[in-house]
Design a protein around this motif. Structure first.
Motif, PDB file in Angstrom:
ATOM      1  N   ALA A  99      -8.198   3.099  -1.734  1.00  0.00           N
ATOM      2  CA  ALA A  99      -6.789   2.923  -1.352  1.00  0.00           C
ATOM      3  C   ALA A  99      -6.301   1.522  -1.704  1.00  0.00           C
ATOM      4  O   ALA A  99      -5.174   1.339  -2.180  1.00  0.00           O
ATOM      5  CB  ALA A  99      -6.622   3.195   0.141  1.00  0.00           C
ATOM      6  N   HIS A 100      -7.158   0.519  -1.493  1.00  0.00           N
ATOM      7  CA  HIS A 100      -6.741  -0.859  -1.752  1.00  0.00           C
ATOM      8  C   HIS A 100      -6.510  -1.081  -3.253  1.00  0.00           C
ATOM      9  O   HIS A 100      -5.526  -1.705  -3.655  1.00  0.00           O
ATOM     10  CB  HIS A 100      -7.775  -1.836  -1.206  1.00  0.00           C
ATOM     11  N   THR A 101      -7.410  -0.553  -4.069  1.00  0.00           N
ATOM     12  CA  THR A 101      -7.259  -0.728  -5.514  1.00  0.00           C
ATOM     13  C   THR A 101      -6.003  -0.016  -6.013  1.00  0.00           C
ATOM     14  O   THR A 101      -5.262  -0.547  -6.854  1.00  0.00           O
ATOM     15  CB  THR A 101      -8.520  -0.210  -6.242  1.00  0.00           C
ATOM     16  N   GLN A 103      -3.341   0.408  -4.375  1.00  0.00           N
ATOM     17  CA  GLN A 103      -2.187  -0.387  -3.935  1.00  0.00           C
ATOM     18  C   GLN A 103      -1.838  -1.468  -4.967  1.00  0.00           C
ATOM     19  O   GLN A 103      -0.667  -1.721  -5.238  1.00  0.00           O
ATOM     20  CB  GLN A 103      -2.471  -1.013  -2.561  1.00  0.00           C
ATOM     21  N   HIS A 104      -2.862  -2.080  -5.577  1.00  0.00           N
ATOM     22  CA  HIS A 104      -2.592  -3.067  -6.633  1.00  0.00           C
ATOM     23  C   HIS A 104      -1.844  -2.398  -7.785  1.00  0.00           C
ATOM     24  O   HIS A 104      -0.959  -2.998  -8.393  1.00  0.00           O
ATOM     25  CB  HIS A 104      -3.901  -3.652  -7.171  1.00  0.00           C
ATOM     26  N   ILE A 105      -2.216  -1.149  -8.089  1.00  0.00           N
ATOM     27  CA  ILE A 105      -1.585  -0.458  -9.221  1.00  0.00           C
ATOM     28  C   ILE A 105      -0.128  -0.131  -8.912  1.00  0.00           C
ATOM     29  O   ILE A 105       0.755  -0.397  -9.722  1.00  0.00           O
ATOM     30  CB  ILE A 105      -2.396   0.811  -9.594  1.00  0.00           C
ATOM     31  N   PRO A 201      -4.092 -12.668  -6.250  1.00  0.00           N
ATOM     32  CA  PRO A 201      -5.075 -13.146  -5.278  1.00  0.00           C
ATOM     33  C   PRO A 201      -5.227 -12.109  -4.166  1.00  0.00           C
ATOM     34  O   PRO A 201      -4.232 -11.564  -3.702  1.00  0.00           O
ATOM     35  CB  PRO A 201      -4.460 -14.427  -4.720  1.00  0.00           C
ATOM     36  N   CYS A 202      -6.438 -11.826  -3.754  1.00  0.00           N
ATOM     37  CA  CYS A 202      -6.670 -10.817  -2.712  1.00  0.00           C
ATOM     38  C   CYS A 202      -8.089 -10.984  -2.181  1.00  0.00           C
ATOM     39  O   CYS A 202      -9.010 -11.257  -2.943  1.00  0.00           O
ATOM     40  CB  CYS A 202      -6.494  -9.427  -3.293  1.00  0.00           C
ATOM     41  N   ALA A 203      -8.273 -10.820  -0.868  1.00  0.00           N
ATOM     42  CA  ALA A 203      -9.598 -10.979  -0.261  1.00  0.00           C
ATOM     43  C   ALA A 203     -10.240  -9.638   0.096  1.00  0.00           C
ATOM     44  O   ALA A 203     -11.289  -9.607   0.721  1.00  0.00           O
ATOM     45  CB  ALA A 203      -9.494 -11.854   0.986  1.00  0.00           C
ATOM     46  N   THR A 205     -11.654  -5.467  -0.452  1.00  0.00           N
ATOM     47  CA  THR A 205     -12.718  -4.807  -1.214  1.00  0.00           C
ATOM     48  C   THR A 205     -12.095  -3.765  -2.144  1.00  0.00           C
ATOM     49  O   THR A 205     -11.130  -3.102  -1.774  1.00  0.00           O
ATOM     50  CB  THR A 205     -13.733  -4.135  -0.271  1.00  0.00           C
ATOM     51  N   HIS A 206     -12.626  -3.661  -3.341  1.00  0.00           N
ATOM     52  CA  HIS A 206     -12.020  -2.829  -4.394  1.00  0.00           C
ATOM     53  C   HIS A 206     -13.087  -2.072  -5.163  1.00  0.00           C
ATOM     54  O   HIS A 206     -14.247  -2.481  -5.180  1.00  0.00           O
ATOM     55  CB  HIS A 206     -11.238  -3.719  -5.364  1.00  0.00           C
ATOM     56  N   VAL A 207     -12.664  -0.989  -5.832  1.00  0.00           N
ATOM     57  CA  VAL A 207     -13.615  -0.238  -6.676  1.00  0.00           C
ATOM     58  C   VAL A 207     -13.748  -0.934  -8.032  1.00  0.00           C
ATOM     59  O   VAL A 207     -12.895  -1.727  -8.428  1.00  0.00           O
ATOM     60  CB  VAL A 207     -13.182   1.240  -6.866  1.00  0.00           C
TER      61      VAL A 207
HETATM   62 ZN    ZN Z   1      -6.574  -6.168  -3.021  1.00  0.00          ZN
END
Ligand code: ZN
Length: 236
Positions: A99-101, A103-105, A201-203, A205-207
């Motif tokens: 989900a986090h990755t 969101q970047h897209i 910038p992001c702290a 966790t991502h795939v």
């Molecule tokens: Zn992120």
């Protein structure tokens, strides 16, 4: 200070179990010298899981960064100095990574077309919501965003995580696009997450590769005030 193992690079986001030592212990919490558990923050929820040690075991129900990095436990609390094994509830965490990755897209797709910023986000397990400003969308725009996100996801783009100096990050990502003006001035080195050409910038966790995300499906579009739009989506 606790070392956060997932911070190092994208491979480290896949550490699901680890060994560590108890450095502080309270009534229902402990602090470890190192951890792979993600502490809630930045729109990403806490990891949950289990810790085990010689003769004991407890559930990790919440991890926070306030007052040091506390792992809140359900069950017995291991004494100071105990060597423990931490095990993350992987299905939940992996859902957050996907989900986090994604969101970047979405953030990048919306920025590229409308120069609207991501002003809020909340990640759940394989679903999320994102607030965008200034932006007003038609149903047709929503379908376009969905298609464009899925097109980028299906390109199987590698994700990279590394550090940059603040100056270099500001130059390459753009201060406005990634809300970098909100970061305290004292922060000189930034952890960068790069998906294709897009860096931020992001702290979290991502795939490792966008192919792990699956198919993105936008389930809701809401107006949240003047020129603020909320998109809710899930990954299937
Ligand atoms: Zn992120």
């Amino acid at each position: 200070m606790t070392e956060y193992l997932y911070m190092r690079d994208v491979d480290a986001c896949y550490i699901g179990d680890f060994e560590a030592t108890v450095k502080q212990a309270g009534d229902d919490w402990i602090v470890l010298d190192r951890t792979a558990f993600y502490p809630e923050g930045g729109g990403q929820p806490t990891d949950t899981g289990t810790i085990k040690w010689d003769g004991g075991e407890a559930k990790v129900v919440r991890v926070t960064k306030r007052e040091g990095s506390r792992h809140y436990l359900e069950g017995p609390v291991p004494p100071l100095g105990t060597e423990i094994m931490g095990i993350i509830d992987w299905e939940r965490r992996y859902g957050h990574m996907r989900a986090h990755t994604s969101q970047h897209i979405i953030s990048a797709v919306v920025w590229d077309r409308w120069q609207a910023k991501t002003v809020g986000n909340q990640i759940y397990e394989a679903r999320a919501r994102i607030d965008l400003h200034p932006l007003k969308l038609t149903e047709e725009d929503v379908r376009w965003i969905e298609e464009e996100c899925n097109r980028r996801i299906s390109e199987a783009i590698d994700v990279q995580i590394y550090e940059l100096s603040r100056e270099e990050a500001e130059e390459r990502a753009g201060v406005e696009r990634c809300n970098m003006e909100l970061l305290p001035k004292s922060v000189k080195k930034l952890r960068i997450v790069q998906v294709g050409d897009e860096i931020c910038p992001c702290a979290g966790t991502h795939v490792k590769n966008t192919s792990e995300i699956g198919t993105l499906k936008i389930t809701k579009k809401e107006s949240k005030g003047k020129m603020r739009t909320r998109i809710t989506y899930e990954l299937v």
